[in-house]
Design an enzyme around this catalytic site. Structure first.
Site, PDB file in Angstrom:
ATOM      1  N   GLU A 173       0.819  -1.228   0.000  1.00  0.00           N
ATOM      2  CA  GLU A 173       0.000   0.000   0.000  1.00  0.00           C
ATOM      3  C   GLU A 173       0.846   1.268   0.000  1.00  0.00           C
ATOM      4  O   GLU A 173       0.639   2.185   0.805  1.00  0.00           O
ATOM      5  CB  GLU A 173      -0.965  -0.015   1.195  1.00  0.00           C
ATOM      6  CG  GLU A 173      -1.985  -1.134   1.113  1.00  0.00           C
ATOM      7  CD  GLU A 173      -3.049  -1.092   2.205  1.00  0.00           C
ATOM      8  OE1 GLU A 173      -2.963  -0.229   3.104  1.00  0.00           O
ATOM      9  OE2 GLU A 173      -3.976  -1.912   2.164  1.00  0.00           O
ATOM     10  N   GLU A 292      -5.592  -8.554  -0.432  1.00  0.00           N
ATOM     11  CA  GLU A 292      -6.318  -8.187   0.789  1.00  0.00           C
ATOM     12  C   GLU A 292      -7.782  -7.992   0.428  1.00  0.00           C
ATOM     13  O   GLU A 292      -8.115  -7.085  -0.337  1.00  0.00           O
ATOM     14  CB  GLU A 292      -5.764  -6.915   1.444  1.00  0.00           C
ATOM     15  CG  GLU A 292      -4.407  -7.092   2.102  1.00  0.00           C
ATOM     16  CD  GLU A 292      -4.000  -5.887   2.956  1.00  0.00           C
ATOM     17  OE1 GLU A 292      -4.902  -5.232   3.526  1.00  0.00           O
ATOM     18  OE2 GLU A 292      -2.793  -5.620   3.053  1.00  0.00           O
TER      19      GLU A 292
END
Length: 502
Positions: A173, A292
């Site tokens: 991320e 995710e």
């Protein structure tokens, strides 16, 4: 009763299922590691301190790959802190989750755990506060047989043979301002390209995942993906997607429509990958790692009250209800419907932290979302057929028309079997589905599993672990080459058909 139809042809194929689509995730976060998979003082622990009750449930799920060690955690992690003699490992501040990390569990312990869990490791490297040098060093430690500093250090630590980790995440991320060392798309694209290039010089057999956007709502979504891939297209194999789904508004129909959003998200990222391929006149297809995904919102308020700078707090411990299980089933169906491009996916996470498995000092149990994941992982193997779903729709607030039926058909040629996964999202009515199976005229229904509950908010607890669980004996049959099944209102269904060998 509403009626829907599935239309398939065994020659019209979406794609072969990569078993890694049923992956999961263990981060150094909350009680995922400590008290989740590792608890030396627990009566269920083995000689290495690994919880045997948790291992048994993970093996039941048949998870083929587990991402580690993060997540946000990895962007501040020094992997060297978690290897070697435990009495020499330093406790460190983890800024990602405002806790103290003891480092009593690390890379080698996780590799041992993975073997006992019958799974593979998907390793993430720190491209936040570290970079290319760290990436090559941890790869050398894990994958080189010996004769170099880090490979010999591994051997000194008691691991003569390399771990041979094949799949690596280039950071986590990196577009997120919450991320330690977060970067612009240009900065990260260059960092990923260089780290990937150096890592491939050391081990050309590895596969690499570049960071896509942290979620669909990021203001830089799409431009981030395009810029990052413009830099590292030649080095990477996969682009990551992350997305979590919640029902804070307590609107069940809108919540269950989130599978439409996941479908649109995947299609958008596929388009971006193909745009970069076309722009570069490339031959390599970039596939997706949806590493995710899950429902996450139940624990948000409780987490605001947590004390900081403690070890392994009860953090992100969502207690999942029945409607969460329905959405997880629909999201699994959506991933399978994109099996041509989604080759890796990780339910985040595996134990205690937004997880299908929960533990206490006295046992471990299955949350509601455990069951659709287990059914998909154990029965969803083979080839996904292009499954056209003709279903009534309803008006959802976020996504417009949403089908009442999510469904996909998987053809398992090796075992001469078909599996239909289906969710009836109608809260009031049963649904009859039909499918022309004359191409499989000698197949019969051998099992119809279903899961439903009168209370959409019903949960499983340690005291009552079987409040929500699947049943067998659903209503379905094949007559004259036509499958007919009744799906109960708000239900998850698995229809297994096998070739009649009489």
């Amino acid at each position: 009763m509403k009626k829907s139809e599935l239309i398939i042809d065994k020659n019209f194929i979406t794609g072969q299922i990569d078993r890694r689509i049923y992956g999961s995730f263990i981060e150094h976060l909350g009680r995922a590691v400590y008290e989740g998979i590792y608890q030396p003082d627990c009566p269920f622990a083995d000689e290495q301190g690994l919880r045997k009750d948790t291992l048994a449930l993970v093996r039941e799920l048949q998870v083929p790959i587990v991402r580690y060690p993060g997540g946000n955690f990895v962007s501040g992690y020094h992997w060297e802190d978690g290897v070697g003699p435990k009495d020499q490992r330093p406790a460190k501040v983890d800024l990602a989750w405002s806790v103290i990390e003891s480092n009593q569990f690390g890379l080698n312990e996780f590799a041992d755990w993975a073997k006992k869990a019958n799974t593979e490791v998907m390793m993430a490297v720190n491209l936040g506060t570290r970079g290319t040098d760290d990436a090559r060093n941890v790869l050398e430690y894990c994958n080189l047989k010996g004769g170099s500093y880090y490979s010999d250090l591994r051997r000194k630590h008691g691991y003569e043979e390399p771990h041979n980790i094949r799949l690596w995440c280039l950071g986590n991320e990196m577009d997120g301002p919450w991320q330690m060392g977060h970067k612009t798309a240009e900065e990260y694209g260059r960092a990923a390209e260089e780290a990937g290039r150096i890592m491939r010089m050391m081990d050309p057999s590895i596969q690499l995942v570049a960071c896509g956007s942290s979620n669909l709502d990021m203001p830089t979504f799409a431009s981030w993906e395009a810029t990052v891939l413009d830099h590292c297209y030649e080095q990477v194999d996969y682009l990551s997607l992350h997305q979590y789904y919640g029902n804070a508004a307590d609107n069940t129909p809108d919540f269950l429509a989130n599978s439409v959003g996941m479908d649109q998200f995947i299609s958008s990222v596929v388009s971006i990958c193909d745009y970069v391929k076309a722009k570069k006149r490339g031959k390599k297809q970039i596939n997706l790692s949806f590493d995710e995904w899950n429902v996450w919102y139940h624990s948000n308020e409780a987490d605001k009250k947590l004390e900081k700078w403690v070890q392994a707090p009860h953090q992100l411990e969502d207690i999942y209800n029945f409607e969460d299980a329905l959405l997880v089933g629909s999201l699994l169906i959506t991933l399978l419907r994109h099996a041509d491009r989604v080759k890796v996916a990780c339910l985040a996470q595996l134990v205690n932290v937004i997880a299908p498995i929960m533990t206490s000092d006295t046992g471990a149990w299955r949350q509601t979302i455990f069951y659709p994941f287990m059914h998909a992982s154990t029965l969803g193997q083979g080839t996904v057929l292009n499954t056209l779903v003709k279903s009534p729709v309803y008006d959802s607030g976020n996504f417009g028309d949403a089908p009442y039926l999510d469904a996909v058909l998987v053809m398992d040629e090796e075992n001469e079997a078909l599996t239909v996964f289906a969710v009836n999202k109608d809260l009031e009515e049963d649904m009859e589905i039909t499918c022309d199976l004359r191409q499989f005229a000698d197949y019969r229904v051998t099992e119809h599993l279903y899961m439903t509950h009168p209370d959409m908010k019903a949960v499983n607890t340690e005291q009552n672990p079987d409040e929500v669980k699947p049943c067998s004996g659903g209503i379905s049959k094949v007559e004259g080459g036509r499958l007919t099944a009744v799906l109960g209102k708000h239900s998850w269904n698995v229809l297994r058909l096998e070739k009649n060998r009489n």
